[in-house]
Scaffold this motif. Structure first.
Motif, PDB file in Angstrom:
ATOM      1  N   PRO A 250     -43.614  96.785 -32.378  1.00 28.71           N
ATOM      2  CA  PRO A 250     -42.919  98.066 -32.329  1.00 28.71           C
ATOM      3  C   PRO A 250     -42.425  98.492 -33.704  1.00 28.71           C
ATOM      4  N   ALA A 251     -42.247  99.783 -33.847  1.00 29.02           N
ATOM      5  CA  ALA A 251     -41.815 100.308 -35.148  1.00 29.02           C
ATOM      6  C   ALA A 251     -40.458  99.771 -35.549  1.00 29.02           C
ATOM      7  N   ALA A 252     -39.634  99.500 -34.537  1.00 28.43           N
ATOM      8  CA  ALA A 252     -38.288  98.999 -34.861  1.00 28.43           C
ATOM      9  C   ALA A 252     -38.318  97.585 -35.427  1.00 28.43           C
ATOM     10  N   ARG A 253     -39.359  96.798 -35.125  1.00 26.27           N
ATOM     11  CA  ARG A 253     -39.454  95.397 -35.607  1.00 26.27           C
ATOM     12  C   ARG A 253     -40.490  95.235 -36.710  1.00 26.27           C
ATOM     13  N   LYS A 254     -40.979  96.362 -37.208  1.00 23.78           N
ATOM     14  CA  LYS A 254     -42.013  96.293 -38.240  1.00 23.78           C
ATOM     15  C   LYS A 254     -41.498  95.633 -39.506  1.00 23.78           C
ATOM     16  N   LYS A 255     -40.225  95.814 -39.769  1.00 21.34           N
ATOM     17  CA  LYS A 255     -39.638  95.221 -40.970  1.00 21.34           C
ATOM     18  C   LYS A 255     -39.593  93.688 -40.915  1.00 21.34           C
ATOM     19  N   LEU A 256     -39.733  93.106 -39.698  1.00 10.49           N
ATOM     20  CA  LEU A 256     -39.696  91.646 -39.545  1.00 10.49           C
ATOM     21  C   LEU A 256     -41.045  90.975 -39.828  1.00 10.49           C
ATOM     22  N   GLY A 257     -42.091  91.734 -40.024  1.00  7.02           N
ATOM     23  CA  GLY A 257     -43.401  91.189 -40.313  1.00  7.02           C
ATOM     24  C   GLY A 257     -44.177  90.850 -39.064  1.00  7.02           C
ATOM     25  N   LEU A 258     -45.322  90.110 -39.249  1.00  6.96           N
ATOM     26  CA  LEU A 258     -46.181  89.754 -38.126  1.00  6.96           C
ATOM     27  C   LEU A 258     -45.497  88.731 -37.229  1.00  6.96           C
ATOM     28  N   LEU A 259     -45.860  88.785 -35.957  1.00  3.58           N
ATOM     29  CA  LEU A 259     -45.296  87.839 -35.011  1.00  3.58           C
ATOM     30  C   LEU A 259     -45.883  86.440 -35.250  1.00  3.58           C
ATOM     31  N   GLU A 260     -45.047  85.430 -35.191  1.00  3.04           N
ATOM     32  CA  GLU A 260     -45.496  84.045 -35.382  1.00  3.04           C
ATOM     33  C   GLU A 260     -46.000  83.493 -34.063  1.00  3.04           C
ATOM     34  N   LYS A 261     -47.140  82.785 -34.150  1.00  2.00           N
ATOM     35  CA  LYS A 261     -47.719  82.212 -32.945  1.00  2.00           C
ATOM     36  C   LYS A 261     -46.807  81.124 -32.398  1.00  2.00           C
ATOM     37  N   LYS A 262     -46.664  81.127 -31.101  1.00  6.42           N
ATOM     38  CA  LYS A 262     -45.808  80.144 -30.445  1.00  6.42           C
ATOM     39  C   LYS A 262     -46.390  78.749 -30.627  1.00  6.42           C
ATOM     40  N   LYS A 263     -45.588  77.802 -31.067  1.00  6.70           N
ATOM     41  CA  LYS A 263     -46.046  76.441 -31.298  1.00  6.70           C
ATOM     42  C   LYS A 263     -46.177  75.685 -29.990  1.00  6.70           C
ATOM     43  N   ASP A 264     -47.171  74.738 -29.964  1.00  2.75           N
ATOM     44  CA  ASP A 264     -47.405  73.946 -28.761  1.00  2.75           C
ATOM     45  C   ASP A 264     -46.562  72.665 -28.862  1.00  2.75           C
ATOM     46  N   TYR A 265     -45.354  72.735 -28.340  1.00  4.76           N
ATOM     47  CA  TYR A 265     -44.444  71.597 -28.432  1.00  4.76           C
ATOM     48  C   TYR A 265     -44.925  70.406 -27.602  1.00  4.76           C
ATOM     49  N   LYS A 266     -45.716  70.663 -26.585  1.00  6.48           N
ATOM     50  CA  LYS A 266     -46.205  69.573 -25.746  1.00  6.48           C
ATOM     51  C   LYS A 266     -47.200  68.694 -26.504  1.00  6.48           C
ATOM     52  N   LEU A 267     -48.099  69.342 -27.312  1.00  3.72           N
ATOM     53  CA  LEU A 267     -49.054  68.562 -28.117  1.00  3.72           C
ATOM     54  C   LEU A 267     -48.324  67.728 -29.169  1.00  3.72           C
ATOM     55  N   ARG A 268     -47.289  68.324 -29.765  1.00  3.49           N
ATOM     56  CA  ARG A 268     -46.528  67.580 -30.769  1.00  3.49           C
ATOM     57  C   ARG A 268     -45.803  66.400 -30.132  1.00  3.49           C
ATOM     58  N   ALA A 269     -45.286  66.598 -28.938  1.00  3.27           N
ATOM     59  CA  ALA A 269     -44.579  65.508 -28.258  1.00  3.27           C
ATOM     60  C   ALA A 269     -45.537  64.387 -27.887  1.00  3.27           C
ATOM     61  N   ASN A 270     -46.728  64.742 -27.415  1.00  2.00           N
ATOM     62  CA  ASN A 270     -47.722  63.725 -27.062  1.00  2.00           C
ATOM     63  C   ASN A 270     -48.160  62.919 -28.298  1.00  2.00           C
ATOM     64  N   ASP A 271     -48.348  63.619 -29.413  1.00  2.00           N
ATOM     65  CA  ASP A 271     -48.744  62.929 -30.656  1.00  2.00           C
ATOM     66  C   ASP A 271     -47.647  61.983 -31.112  1.00  2.00           C
ATOM     67  N   TYR A 272     -46.376  62.412 -30.992  1.00  2.00           N
ATOM     68  CA  TYR A 272     -45.252  61.558 -31.387  1.00  2.00           C
ATOM     69  C   TYR A 272     -45.190  60.293 -30.537  1.00  2.00           C
ATOM     70  N   HIS A 273     -45.309  60.449 -29.223  1.00  2.00           N
ATOM     71  CA  HIS A 273     -45.249  59.288 -28.341  1.00  2.00           C
ATOM     72  C   HIS A 273     -46.443  58.353 -28.552  1.00  2.00           C
ATOM     73  N   LYS A 274     -47.595  58.910 -28.898  1.00  2.00           N
ATOM     74  CA  LYS A 274     -48.784  58.088 -29.165  1.00  2.00           C
ATOM     75  C   LYS A 274     -48.562  57.201 -30.393  1.00  2.00           C
ATOM     76  N   LYS A 275     -47.972  57.770 -31.425  1.00  2.00           N
ATOM     77  CA  LYS A 275     -47.696  56.991 -32.633  1.00  2.00           C
ATOM     78  C   LYS A 275     -46.632  55.938 -32.366  1.00  2.00           C
ATOM     79  N   GLN A 276     -45.620  56.272 -31.577  1.00  2.00           N
ATOM     80  CA  GLN A 276     -44.586  55.299 -31.253  1.00  2.00           C
ATOM     81  C   GLN A 276     -45.155  54.136 -30.451  1.00  2.00           C
ATOM     82  N   ASN A 277     -46.043  54.416 -29.524  1.00  2.00           N
ATOM     83  CA  ASN A 277     -46.676  53.353 -28.738  1.00  2.00           C
ATOM     84  C   ASN A 277     -47.540  52.447 -29.620  1.00  2.00           C
ATOM     85  N   ALA A 278     -48.238  53.055 -30.598  1.00  2.00           N
ATOM     86  CA  ALA A 278     -49.059  52.251 -31.519  1.00  2.00           C
ATOM     87  C   ALA A 278     -48.182  51.318 -32.346  1.00  2.00           C
TER      88      ALA A 278
END
Length: 232
Positions: free
Chosen positions: A1-29
């Motif tokens: 929207p024109a009102a949020r144009k000053k904030l720049g492009l929207l950032e893609k939502k991060k996949d917190y589930k993939l990050r959590a799975n990777d963290y637990h995999k490293k901890q198990n190793a």
């Protein structure tokens, strides 16, 4: 929207589930590695213990060093195999010429010559006269060369040096010649080893599959077994 144009492009939502799975995999190793280290027998030995070293926290395998003398390394880096072989052949010719002149007579370290006489009875052994058997005078019996017979001494005068001082000087000259011969033999052997090592390094440039059979030593090159390849 024109009102949020000053904030720049929207950032893609991060996949917190993939990050959590990777963290637990490293901890198990890490947990599995800790358990393996606790269960390990401290008295167990394997060869990488002596072939590996720790550098900046990382284990690295030690590379075996070739056993060569500094003189061999210098000569291999500066000279070509053809030059080394030419010098070796020249040294071998000088050795043969010295051997033909000296005949390896009375050389130190040489096994003494044996002259066996066969007799039939003990009486002949007790009465055996070696000077009479060799037909020479007793003063010349100990000589292994230049031992003329009595008939030759009667016909001709004794040639060569007879004075003790002159004989001692000749003996010293002969010893010097033998020392020179020994040095040339050792130099020729060293040249032969250097030529073999240079040729081995050239053969290793071939991309054919090879297996090291014997390590390199100061007195010989490394031995490799190459895979048989039929040439067209």
């Amino acid at each position: 929207p024109a009102a949020r144009k000053k904030l720049g492009l929207l950032e893609k939502k991060k996949d917190y589930k993939l990050r959590a799975n990777d963290y637990h995999k490293k901890q198990n190793a890490l947990i599995a590695l800790q358990k393996k280290a606790l269960d390990k027998n401290p008295d167990e030995f394997y060869f990488k213990m002596i072939r590996a070293e720790l550098q900046d926290g990382v284990h690295k395998i030690k590379q075996p060093k070739d056993e060569v003398t500094p003189e061999q390394v210098k000569l291999m880096r500066t000279q070509d195999i053809k030059y080394v072989e030419m010098k070796r052949v020249a040294e071998a010719k000088k050795i043969e010429r010295l051997k033909s002149e000296l005949h390896l007579l009375d050389v130190e370290g040489k096994n003494p010559n044996k002259h066996l006489f066969f007799l039939d009875t003990k009486k002949e052994v007790e009465e055996f006269d070696i000077a009479a058997h060799l037909d020479t005078v007793p003063e010349l019996v100990d000589r292994v060369y230049n031992r003329p017979t009595i008939a030759t001494l009667q016909k001709e005068t004794l040639k060569g040096a007879t004075e003790p001082a002159h004989l001692k000087k000749l003996a010293q000259q002969r010893k010097n010649q033998y020392d020179l011969l020994k040095q040339r033999i050792e130099r020729e052997k060293a040249m032969f080893v250097v030529a073999q090592k240079i040729q081995t390094r050239k053969d290793l440039l071939d991309k054919a599959h090879k297996v090291k059979v014997k390590k390199e030593t100061k007195n010989g090159p490394a031995i490799y077994k190459f895979k048989f390849q039929r040439k067209r």
